[in-house]
Design an enzyme around this catalytic site. Sequence first.
Site, mmCIF file in Angstrom:
data_model
loop_
_atom_site.group_PDB
_atom_site.id
_atom_site.type_symbol
_atom_site.label_atom_id
_atom_site.label_comp_id
_atom_site.label_asym_id
_atom_site.label_seq_id
_atom_site.Cartn_x
_atom_site.Cartn_y
_atom_site.Cartn_z
ATOM 1 N N ASP A 168 19.648 34.323 -53.246
ATOM 2 C CA ASP A 168 20.761 33.490 -52.792
ATOM 3 C C ASP A 168 22.055 34.281 -52.697
ATOM 4 O OD1 ASP A 168 20.642 33.807 -55.555
ATOM 5 O OD2 ASP A 168 20.867 31.675 -56.020
ATOM 6 N N TYR A 169 22.400 34.985 -53.750
ATOM 7 C CA TYR A 169 23.630 35.780 -53.799
ATOM 8 C C TYR A 169 23.629 36.856 -52.708
ATOM 9 C CZ TYR A 169 26.851 39.344 -55.656
ATOM 10 O OH TYR A 169 27.836 40.283 -55.813
#
Length: 263
Positions: A168-169
């Site tokens: 996600d990051y």
Amino acid sequence: MPLSSCSPVSFPLDQQIVLITGGARGVGERLTRAFLGQGARVVVNYLESREAANALATASQGKALAMQADVTDSRAVAALVAEAQAYFGAPITTVINNALPRFSFDGDARPQADSLGWESLQQQFEGVVRGALNTTQAVLPGMREQGFGRIVNIGTNLFQNPVVPYHDYTAAKAALLSLTRTLSQDLGPDNITVNMISGGLLRTTDASSATPEEVFELIAANTPLRRVTTPEEFADAALFFASHWARAVTGQNLVVDGGLVKN
């Protein structure tokens, strides 16, 4: 229309007004201190770290202004920029898009490929990409008015070397790099540069506090400088991109990790 041969407007660091999102703690605090150390006036944006932001502002003797705003809220960001401009009596010259949605670099707790939910990706995209878009759009009128602007986005070396797959990051930061490059193309004629600084694991920030010591040691052993980059060293690169020395640099991604990743 003929291209101008005149020298573009330039502001020394000690004449700049710098907005640092998430500027009260972690890397943001080091960025704030770095710019204050060069004589700049700094807008210390925060979401929840009111006490830390106010402490920085108090210690700055009028050079820093602590301001709460959620960067995902375009109206809140626009209000922050308007209030900061009124307070300092001039437009913001530089934005450091540093705000990080709630995240911990804990490889054991990260979402795995089979458990990753869209909500995790969306949270990062909202905070990282939407936040940077909101701040950029809010400061554009002032930057265009003064014929000068510096936008510095904070990235990561993980999308080049995903040694730990924080899906996600990393996806959000990769999208921010794309936005960095397209914005640089769009805003260059206004003498507004847009660049990215991508760090690796930094020793130590709030986000990296959950990282085991053996991970720091492994990274140091595989880095040409044989040490893990500090937040202070990382902040130096932001000073460069905001300075006169980077006046012809835009659309670039500078990896600041001691040489671990070759860009």
